[in-house]
Each structure stands twice: as C-alpha cells, then as structure tokens.
Design a protein around this motif. Structure first.
Motif, PDB file in Angstrom:
ATOM      1  N   ALA A 235     -21.960  13.471 -18.379  1.00 53.01           N
ATOM      2  CA  ALA A 235     -20.741  13.857 -17.650  1.00 53.01           C
ATOM      3  C   ALA A 235     -19.758  14.533 -18.601  1.00 53.01           C
ATOM      4  CB  ALA A 235     -20.086  12.611 -17.051  1.00 53.01           C
ATOM      5  N   SER A 236     -18.862  15.350 -18.007  1.00 48.27           N
ATOM      6  CA  SER A 236     -17.812  15.980 -18.820  1.00 48.27           C
ATOM      7  C   SER A 236     -16.668  14.978 -19.014  1.00 48.27           C
ATOM      8  CB  SER A 236     -17.284  17.228 -18.116  1.00 48.27           C
ATOM      9  OG  SER A 236     -16.594  16.834 -16.939  1.00 48.27           O
ATOM     10  N   ASP A 237     -15.814  15.239 -20.010  1.00 48.81           N
ATOM     11  CA  ASP A 237     -14.667  14.343 -20.225  1.00 48.81           C
ATOM     12  C   ASP A 237     -13.759  14.354 -18.993  1.00 48.81           C
ATOM     13  OD1 ASP A 237     -13.861  16.948 -20.668  1.00 48.81           O
ATOM     14  OD2 ASP A 237     -12.599  16.490 -22.395  1.00 48.81           O
ATOM     15  N   TRP A 238     -13.617  15.563 -18.404  1.00 50.20           N
ATOM     16  CA  TRP A 238     -12.765  15.666 -17.209  1.00 50.20           C
ATOM     17  C   TRP A 238     -13.302  14.753 -16.101  1.00 50.20           C
ATOM     18  CZ3 TRP A 238     -13.905  16.770 -12.197  1.00 50.20           C
ATOM     19  CH2 TRP A 238     -12.804  16.907 -11.334  1.00 50.20           C
ATOM     20  N   TYR A 239     -14.600  14.791 -15.861  1.00 47.20           N
ATOM     21  CA  TYR A 239     -15.181  14.003 -14.767  1.00 47.20           C
ATOM     22  C   TYR A 239     -15.065  12.506 -15.066  1.00 47.20           C
ATOM     23  CZ  TYR A 239     -18.344  12.558 -11.071  1.00 47.20           C
ATOM     24  OH  TYR A 239     -18.871  11.960  -9.949  1.00 47.20           O
ATOM     25  N   ARG A 240     -15.258  12.155 -16.356  1.00 45.28           N
ATOM     26  CA  ARG A 240     -15.127  10.729 -16.701  1.00 45.28           C
ATOM     27  C   ARG A 240     -13.698  10.247 -16.436  1.00 45.28           C
ATOM     28  NH1 ARG A 240     -19.361  11.329 -20.966  1.00 45.28           N
ATOM     29  NH2 ARG A 240     -20.908   9.765 -20.381  1.00 45.28           N
ATOM     30  N   ARG A 241     -12.705  11.075 -16.786  1.00 45.51           N
ATOM     31  CA  ARG A 241     -11.310  10.688 -16.503  1.00 45.51           C
ATOM     32  C   ARG A 241     -11.107  10.488 -15.003  1.00 45.51           C
ATOM     33  NH1 ARG A 241      -7.515  10.586 -20.164  1.00 45.51           N
ATOM     34  NH2 ARG A 241      -8.084  11.496 -22.145  1.00 45.51           N
ATOM     35  N   HIS A 242     -11.663  11.403 -14.233  1.00 43.77           N
ATOM     36  CA  HIS A 242     -11.569  11.300 -12.777  1.00 43.77           C
ATOM     37  C   HIS A 242     -12.190   9.968 -12.315  1.00 43.77           C
ATOM     38  CE1 HIS A 242     -11.790  12.425  -8.568  1.00 43.77           C
ATOM     39  NE2 HIS A 242     -13.104  12.231  -8.603  1.00 43.77           N
ATOM     40  N   LEU A 243     -13.355   9.653 -12.888  1.00 39.74           N
ATOM     41  CA  LEU A 243     -14.036   8.404 -12.501  1.00 39.74           C
ATOM     42  C   LEU A 243     -13.220   7.174 -12.875  1.00 39.74           C
ATOM     43  CD1 LEU A 243     -17.759   9.142 -13.465  1.00 39.74           C
ATOM     44  CD2 LEU A 243     -16.775   9.007 -11.169  1.00 39.74           C
ATOM     45  N   VAL A 244     -12.550   7.240 -14.020  1.00 39.68           N
ATOM     46  CA  VAL A 244     -11.717   6.094 -14.429  1.00 39.68           C
ATOM     47  C   VAL A 244     -10.694   5.810 -13.333  1.00 39.68           C
ATOM     48  CG1 VAL A 244      -9.856   5.422 -16.018  1.00 39.68           C
ATOM     49  CG2 VAL A 244     -12.017   6.289 -16.917  1.00 39.68           C
ATOM     50  N   ARG A 245     -10.057   6.875 -12.821  1.00 41.18           N
ATOM     51  CA  ARG A 245      -9.037   6.683 -11.769  1.00 41.18           C
ATOM     52  C   ARG A 245      -9.672   6.130 -10.503  1.00 41.18           C
ATOM     53  NH1 ARG A 245      -4.000   9.342 -13.117  1.00 41.18           N
ATOM     54  NH2 ARG A 245      -3.168   8.484 -11.194  1.00 41.18           N
ATOM     55  N   VAL A 246     -10.741   6.795 -10.067  1.00 40.04           N
ATOM     56  CA  VAL A 246     -11.343   6.429  -8.776  1.00 40.04           C
ATOM     57  C   VAL A 246     -11.887   4.992  -8.827  1.00 40.04           C
ATOM     58  CG1 VAL A 246     -13.287   6.953  -7.232  1.00 40.04           C
ATOM     59  CG2 VAL A 246     -11.920   8.808  -8.194  1.00 40.04           C
ATOM     60  N   MET A 247     -12.570   4.669  -9.932  1.00 44.42           N
ATOM     61  CA  MET A 247     -13.209   3.346  -9.993  1.00 44.42           C
ATOM     62  C   MET A 247     -12.190   2.252 -10.209  1.00 44.42           C
ATOM     63  SD  MET A 247     -16.460   4.445 -12.172  1.00 44.42           S
ATOM     64  CE  MET A 247     -16.915   2.776 -12.492  1.00 44.42           C
ATOM     65  N   THR A 248     -11.162   2.531 -11.018  1.00 48.19           N
ATOM     66  CA  THR A 248     -10.133   1.502 -11.232  1.00 48.19           C
ATOM     67  C   THR A 248      -9.417   1.235  -9.910  1.00 48.19           C
ATOM     68  OG1 THR A 248      -9.878   2.369 -13.466  1.00 48.19           O
ATOM     69  CG2 THR A 248      -8.200   0.811 -12.701  1.00 48.19           C
ATOM     70  N   GLN A 249      -9.125   2.306  -9.183  1.00 47.58           N
ATOM     71  CA  GLN A 249      -8.461   2.146  -7.877  1.00 47.58           C
ATOM     72  C   GLN A 249      -9.320   1.283  -6.946  1.00 47.58           C
ATOM     73  OE1 GLN A 249      -7.161   5.785  -6.121  1.00 47.58           O
ATOM     74  NE2 GLN A 249      -6.415   4.791  -4.273  1.00 47.58           N
ATOM     75  N   GLU A 250     -10.612   1.599  -6.916  1.00 44.69           N
ATOM     76  CA  GLU A 250     -11.530   0.856  -6.041  1.00 44.69           C
ATOM     77  C   GLU A 250     -11.528  -0.643  -6.388  1.00 44.69           C
ATOM     78  OE1 GLU A 250     -15.119   3.441  -5.177  1.00 44.69           O
ATOM     79  OE2 GLU A 250     -16.019   1.621  -6.001  1.00 44.69           O
ATOM     80  N   VAL A 251     -11.628  -0.912  -7.685  1.00 42.64           N
ATOM     81  CA  VAL A 251     -11.695  -2.307  -8.142  1.00 42.64           C
ATOM     82  C   VAL A 251     -10.365  -3.017  -7.846  1.00 42.64           C
ATOM     83  CG1 VAL A 251     -11.823  -3.707 -10.230  1.00 42.64           C
ATOM     84  CG2 VAL A 251     -13.497  -1.932  -9.852  1.00 42.64           C
ATOM     85  N   LEU A 252      -9.247  -2.333  -8.103  1.00 47.25           N
ATOM     86  CA  LEU A 252      -7.938  -2.980  -7.872  1.00 47.25           C
ATOM     87  C   LEU A 252      -7.705  -3.223  -6.384  1.00 47.25           C
ATOM     88  CD1 LEU A 252      -5.617  -1.226 -10.485  1.00 47.25           C
ATOM     89  CD2 LEU A 252      -6.687  -3.480 -10.587  1.00 47.25           C
TER      90      LEU A 252
END
Ligand SMILES: Cc1cc2nc3c(=O)[nH]c(=O)nc-3n(C[C@H](O)[C@H](O)[C@H](O)COP(=O)(O)OP(=O)(O)OC[C@H]3O[C@@H](n4cnc5c(N)ncnc54)[C@H](O)[C@@H]3O)c2cc1C
Length: 289
Positions: A266-283
């Motif tokens: 994955a690109s760094d940009w996509y990983r950053r996007h995933l951090v947001r999406v997955m953290t939101q999902e978990v929270l």
C-alpha cells in the motif's frame, strides 16, 4: 539461496535450549512459518545450528495465576482461538487469532514467533500491547536459567529487530487480567479478510462506560518501523464521549501520530486513509458496547 545448517538440536527444556543458545551461532525455530520463508528468500537468521524449541512442553499453554495471565511462547494461534482462559480474560486475542492466516498456518505459528519476528505488521502483537503485556526472556547465566522481563511496548527497535539478544529465548508473554468492563477491539486490513499480512492494523482497549473509555490504549501495526502505541491518541480518547465530533478529533490526532511508508502492499497515503477509517470503525463499535 540454499541454506545448510551444520547441526540440528531439538530441546525439551528451557535449560537445554538456553545452554545451546549460549554456545552462539544458533537459529531458533518454533513453528517455522516465518523462518522457513525468510531463510529460503534471504538467508535471514541463519546460524550453524538450527535449534527446534517446539518440544518444550512447558512453553505451550495459557495459565492464570492470581491476577496475571501468562501465555507460553509456544502457544499456537489455534490455541488462542480455542483456549478457555483467553476467551474468559482477553477475548480480543481470540478475535485477532481469527483474522490470522489459514488453519494450516495457525496450527504451526506461535505467539512467541510472532513477537520475535518483530514485524511491524505482526498481528498478535497489537492486542498484546493493548493489554500492556510484558515478555519474559530467558538465557543461560552462570550455570542456570536467568530471566528478565521487558515491556512489549519497549521490545521492538526496528523492522525485524528487538532488544532480545542472540542468546535469549522468549519464554512467555503475560499481562494483568483486564479490569471489569474492559473492552478490546482489533481491526486489520488487507485485500482478503484473513490469510493476509496487514496493510494497517489497529487495536483499541479500555474500560468502557457511558460511551467513553478510560485507561485507553491505542496501538497501530504497519504504520511505523515497529508496532506503536499512539500515546497522544490515547490522551485524546481518555474519558471523551465517543460522539461523531469527538471521534473526528481523535482521528486527527491519530493521523498526526502515524508515519507509514509506501511499499508493495500500500502507499503511505492509503495507509493514512486506512488509519482513519479503521480507527473510526473500532471506536464506533466501542461506543456501542
Ligand atoms: C501464508 C502465511 C500467512 C501468514 N499470515 C499471517 C497473519 O495473518 N498475521 C501475522 O501476524 N503473521 C502471519 N504470518 C507470519 C507468521 O505465521 C507469524 O509471524 C507466526 O506467528 C510466526 O511464528 P512461528 O512460530 O512460525 O515463528 P518461526 O518462523 O519459528 O520464528 C520466527 C522468528 O522468531 C524466532 N523465534 C521464534 N520463537 C522464538 C522464541 N521462543 N524465542 C526466541 N526466538 C524465537 C525465530 O528464530 C525466527 O527468527 C503468515 C505467514 C505465512 C507463511
């Protein structure tokens, strides 16, 4: 690259294994699911002696003593899925095991091997860090087994690197039984639901009450050279009511704390996007507990 070991040993006790390690130039093999792939690809971890620790029966299994849960280094990922103590004290570990590889790999792969491989994307590491786990390292000193304890959070020093020295065997990982009301969540993203090295993984834990978390823990995998505890994100989360607006502020802090790279997955940009999406999902899922 074809590797030829000069000697093969199969230890049946920690004393035997640590004595062998004290002689130097030894490669430990547990389940072999990382080592065999790496040895074939790059010769990584090669010593003249291959030390199989798989027959050390004492190092497999999960026990609870007083308030402390101890997982032997040779406990497999399949064991984590089926163990009653895990289900009772820290079900997030079983949930993580359920996202780990395939049955064949889970039957061989050990928790100790996952930690010692020190991949920034090692899955079991994430919930264990959420649980504030420590590892026990054993070595042969002055004719006896000596142990030291290291916080898992301080164990990793870089990709594939840790504070464990070449003469040390990781013997167990342990943590305090989580407090009443503790919730732990694990999320990972790859193109497939399991059988996949994480592009990004996240673990969140804390004591949930009235839609907020106290003693919050946030851990990320595959967004830095080692798995990381996101302490600023934890501070932003601590006691905060988990409504949409505050979740967004927590995500901003998380974004500022991670430092992903671009690689074949994955690109760094996509990983950053995933951090947001997955953290939101978990929270959001924690908020609904
Ligand atoms: C197809 C496939 C899918 C996979 N999927 C996942 C996945 O979903 N998630 C994930 O996290 N990983 C995954 N992996 C990686 C691997 O299965 C895990 O990291 C596993 O937990 C490693 O454990 P092991 O016992 O096989 O370690 P080994 O390969 O035996 O050892 C790994 C490293 O740790 C050292 N070591 C092992 N045990 C000890 C010990 N007790 N003390 C000191 N040193 C030790 C070895 O010398 C070696 O350097 C996958 C691998 C494959 C091949």
């Amino acid at each position: 690259m074809m590797i030829e070991y000069e000697e093969y040993l199969a230890a049946t006790s920690v004393a035997e294994a640590t004595q062998a390690l004290a002689n130097g130039n030894v490669t430990v093999v547990a389940g072999g699911t990382d080592l065999m792939v790496q040895t074939a690809a790059s010769g990584r971890g090669v010593g003249t002696t291959l030390l199989n620790v798989r027959r050390i029966a004492d190092l497999r299994g999960v026990t609870v003593d007083g308030g402390r849960v101890t997982i032997g280094a040779l406990t497999t990922i399949t064991d984590m899925l089926t163990d009653g103590v895990v289900a009772d004290t820290a079900p997030v570990l079983a949930e993580t095991a359920d996202r780990f590889a395939s049955n064949q790999i889970r039957n061989m792969a050990t928790v100790g091997g996952n930690i010692c491989n020190a991949s920034p994307a090692g899955d079991m590491i994430i919930p264990l860090m959420v649980l504030d786990a420590d590892v026990e390292l054993s070595s042969w000193v002055d004719g006896a087994v000596a142990t030291r304890t290291v916080a898992l959070n301080e164990f990793f020093t870089g990709p594939g690197k840790s504070v464990k020295t070449a003469n040390e065997l990781l013997t167990s990982v342990s943590f305090n039984r989580p407090a009443e009301g503790f919730v732990g969540q694990f999320g990972k993203t790859g193109p497939r639901p399991a059988l996949e090295i994480s592009m990004v993984s996240v673990g969140v834990g804390g004591v949930a009450s009235n839609g907020s978390l106290t003693n919050a823990r946030v851990v990320y995998g595959a967004v830095a050279p080692t798995p990381i505890r996101a302490s600023k994100t934890e501070a932003a989360l601590e006691g905060t009511s988990l409504d949409d607006a505050s979740i967004q502020s927590v995500l901003d802090v998380a974004d500022s704390e991670v430092n992903p790279i671009s690689d074949v997955r994955a690109s760094d940009w996509y990983r950053r996007h995933l951090v947001r999406v997955m953290t939101q999902e978990v929270l959001e899922s924690v908020a609904n507990v």
